[in-house]
Design a protein around this motif. Structure first.
Motif, mmCIF file in Angstrom:
data_model
loop_
_atom_site.group_PDB
_atom_site.id
_atom_site.type_symbol
_atom_site.label_atom_id
_atom_site.label_comp_id
_atom_site.label_asym_id
_atom_site.label_seq_id
_atom_site.Cartn_x
_atom_site.Cartn_y
_atom_site.Cartn_z
ATOM 1 N N GLU A 1 12.172 -5.654 13.268
ATOM 2 C CA GLU A 1 11.162 -6.703 13.079
ATOM 3 C C GLU A 1 10.754 -6.771 11.609
ATOM 4 N N LEU A 2 10.698 -7.963 11.061
ATOM 5 C CA LEU A 2 10.335 -8.137 9.652
ATOM 6 C C LEU A 2 8.843 -7.925 9.453
ATOM 7 N N LEU A 3 8.498 -7.243 8.357
ATOM 8 C CA LEU A 3 7.110 -7.029 7.973
ATOM 9 C C LEU A 3 6.822 -7.781 6.675
ATOM 10 N N PHE A 4 5.579 -8.222 6.527
ATOM 11 C CA PHE A 4 5.222 -8.958 5.313
ATOM 12 C C PHE A 4 4.918 -7.978 4.184
ATOM 13 N N SER A 5 5.543 -8.201 3.011
ATOM 14 C CA SER A 5 5.329 -7.355 1.842
ATOM 15 C C SER A 5 4.332 -8.047 0.916
ATOM 16 N N GLU A 6 3.162 -7.423 0.765
ATOM 17 C CA GLU A 6 2.163 -7.986 -0.137
ATOM 18 C C GLU A 6 2.634 -7.937 -1.593
ATOM 19 N N THR A 7 3.433 -6.929 -1.910
ATOM 20 C CA THR A 7 3.940 -6.798 -3.279
ATOM 21 C C THR A 7 4.936 -7.904 -3.604
ATOM 22 N N MET A 8 5.905 -8.137 -2.711
ATOM 23 C CA MET A 8 6.970 -9.106 -2.968
ATOM 24 C C MET A 8 6.633 -10.495 -2.430
ATOM 25 N N GLY A 9 5.604 -10.569 -1.559
ATOM 26 C CA GLY A 9 5.199 -11.856 -1.020
ATOM 27 C C GLY A 9 6.229 -12.441 -0.068
ATOM 28 N N ASP A 10 6.973 -11.613 0.648
ATOM 29 C CA ASP A 10 7.952 -12.116 1.611
ATOM 30 C C ASP A 10 8.019 -11.190 2.826
ATOM 31 N N TRP A 11 8.859 -11.580 3.759
ATOM 32 C CA TRP A 11 9.066 -10.781 4.967
ATOM 33 C C TRP A 11 10.367 -9.985 4.834
ATOM 34 N N ARG A 12 10.308 -8.703 5.173
ATOM 35 C CA ARG A 12 11.489 -7.834 5.024
ATOM 36 C C ARG A 12 11.387 -6.618 5.943
ATOM 37 N N THR A 13 12.500 -5.926 6.056
ATOM 38 C CA THR A 13 12.503 -4.690 6.854
ATOM 39 C C THR A 13 11.925 -3.555 6.018
ATOM 40 N N HIS A 14 11.607 -2.432 6.721
ATOM 41 C CA HIS A 14 11.035 -1.257 6.041
ATOM 42 C C HIS A 14 11.701 -0.013 6.609
ATOM 43 N N ASP A 15 12.478 0.707 5.766
ATOM 44 C CA ASP A 15 13.311 1.813 6.264
ATOM 45 C C ASP A 15 12.603 3.150 6.340
ATOM 46 N N GLY A 16 11.299 3.200 6.142
ATOM 47 C CA GLY A 16 10.557 4.457 6.230
ATOM 48 C C GLY A 16 9.119 4.195 6.617
ATOM 49 N N ILE A 17 8.290 5.185 6.345
ATOM 50 C CA ILE A 17 6.850 5.004 6.551
ATOM 51 C C ILE A 17 6.147 5.273 5.229
ATOM 52 N N ASP A 18 5.059 4.533 4.990
ATOM 53 C CA ASP A 18 4.245 4.743 3.793
ATOM 54 C C ASP A 18 2.991 5.493 4.198
ATOM 55 N N ILE A 19 2.822 6.702 3.612
ATOM 56 C CA ILE A 19 1.654 7.529 3.906
ATOM 57 C C ILE A 19 0.752 7.503 2.678
ATOM 58 N N ALA A 20 -0.423 6.897 2.819
ATOM 59 C CA ALA A 20 -1.359 6.781 1.697
ATOM 60 C C ALA A 20 -2.083 8.099 1.481
ATOM 61 N N ALA A 21 -2.312 8.460 0.215
ATOM 62 C CA ALA A 21 -3.037 9.683 -0.149
ATOM 63 C C ALA A 21 -3.499 9.550 -1.589
ATOM 64 N N ALA A 22 -4.307 10.491 -2.003
ATOM 65 C CA ALA A 22 -4.815 10.456 -3.370
ATOM 66 C C ALA A 22 -3.685 10.713 -4.353
ATOM 67 N N GLU A 23 -3.809 10.064 -5.493
ATOM 68 C CA GLU A 23 -2.818 10.279 -6.562
ATOM 69 C C GLU A 23 -2.766 11.765 -6.915
ATOM 70 N N GLY A 24 -1.568 12.320 -6.931
ATOM 71 C CA GLY A 24 -1.389 13.721 -7.295
ATOM 72 C C GLY A 24 -1.416 14.682 -6.118
ATOM 73 N N ALA A 25 -1.676 14.171 -4.901
ATOM 74 C CA ALA A 25 -1.666 15.065 -3.721
ATOM 75 C C ALA A 25 -0.266 15.659 -3.542
ATOM 76 N N GLN A 26 -0.249 16.903 -3.120
ATOM 77 C CA GLN A 26 1.044 17.592 -2.978
ATOM 78 C C GLN A 26 1.861 17.032 -1.811
ATOM 79 N N VAL A 27 3.154 16.824 -2.101
ATOM 80 C CA VAL A 27 4.119 16.421 -1.075
ATOM 81 C C VAL A 27 5.022 17.626 -0.831
#
Length: 237
Positions: free
Chosen positions: A117-143
């Motif tokens: 299913e296509l998701l809307f990308s606010e950055t690119m302003g279009d609909w596209r697939t997403h091959d992973g998950i985006d996990i939000a966290a504070a800048e510099g948090a350990q991965v």
């Protein structure tokens, strides 16, 4: 009368028979000696039921009485199975390997996995697939590493920012993107679950509108699969 004439007359008369008898006698005597020599060299025959004197018995040969080795005795012992010695270190290595799977980052999943299913990308302003998950966290948090494996590449991708790829074996690869530069690991490093591989950044231009986050991708035999399902299946979610 000459000698030759007298000798011829002798042979033509009784002398012929005398010479013949002498020749027969000589042949007979020679034959007798030849026969005697043959009989002297021939082993004496032993009458039935009579034992051969010890001095005349054939010399004992232990080797002649030795039974020939059976096929079982002559077979070459089977070589040790290569598979046993070859697999033993591998099995020991697998037992020693940390098979845990942990969440790479504690935070909110702001963009789910979606390859159908296509998701809307606010950055690119279009609909596209997403091959992973985006996990939000504070800048510099350990991965941290979600699973054990070997770091196969560390690159600064133009669209996805600083990206670390880890080969976990069995065709599974874990990819950590949008990290701060530089990463905490290098290609060729071996990581265990929980090892720090980098810090949360905002380096993914393709997802700039998301803010600081980790873009986490799971590849199985080169095909992207849902990281949330991967973590849940392994008890990490």
């Amino acid at each position: 009368m000459k000698f030759n004439d007298r000798f011829s007359a002798f042979l033509n008369g009784a002398g012929f028979y005398i010479v013949l008898l002498l020749a027969i006698a000589i042949i007979g005597v020679s034959g007798y000696f030849i026969y005697a020599a043959i009989m002297n060299n021939r082993p004496a025959e032993t009458p039935a039921g009579q034992e051969v004197p010890l001095a005349q018995q054939p010399e004992h040969d232990p080797a002649a009485e030795t039974e020939p080795p059976s096929q079982e005795d002559t077979e070459t012992p089977a070589a040790p199975s290569v598979s046993v010695s070859a697999t033993a270190p591998v099995e020991a290595e697998e037992e020693a390997r940390d098979t845990r799977v942990l969440a790479p980052l504690s935070g909110e999943t702001v963009t789910p996995f979606s390859m159908e299913e296509l998701l809307f990308s606010e950055t690119m302003g279009d609909w596209r697939t997403h091959d992973g998950i985006d996990i939000a966290a504070a800048e510099g948090a350990q991965v941290t590493a979600a699973a054990a494996g070997e770091v196969t590449s560390v690159v600064d991708d133009y669209w996805m920012g600083t990206t670390v790829t880890v080969d976990c074996g069995d065709g599974c690869e874990l990819r950590y993107a949008s990290l701060q530069s530089p990463a905490a690991v290098s290609a060729g490093d071996t990581v265990s679950p929980g090892d720090v591989i980098g810090a949360v950044g905002s380096t993914a231009l393709l997802e700039e509108a998301v803010g600081p986050h980790l873009h986490f991708t799971v590849l199985q035999s080169g095909v992207a699969v849902d990281p949330a399902a991967y973590l849940a299946r392994n008890g990490a979610a």
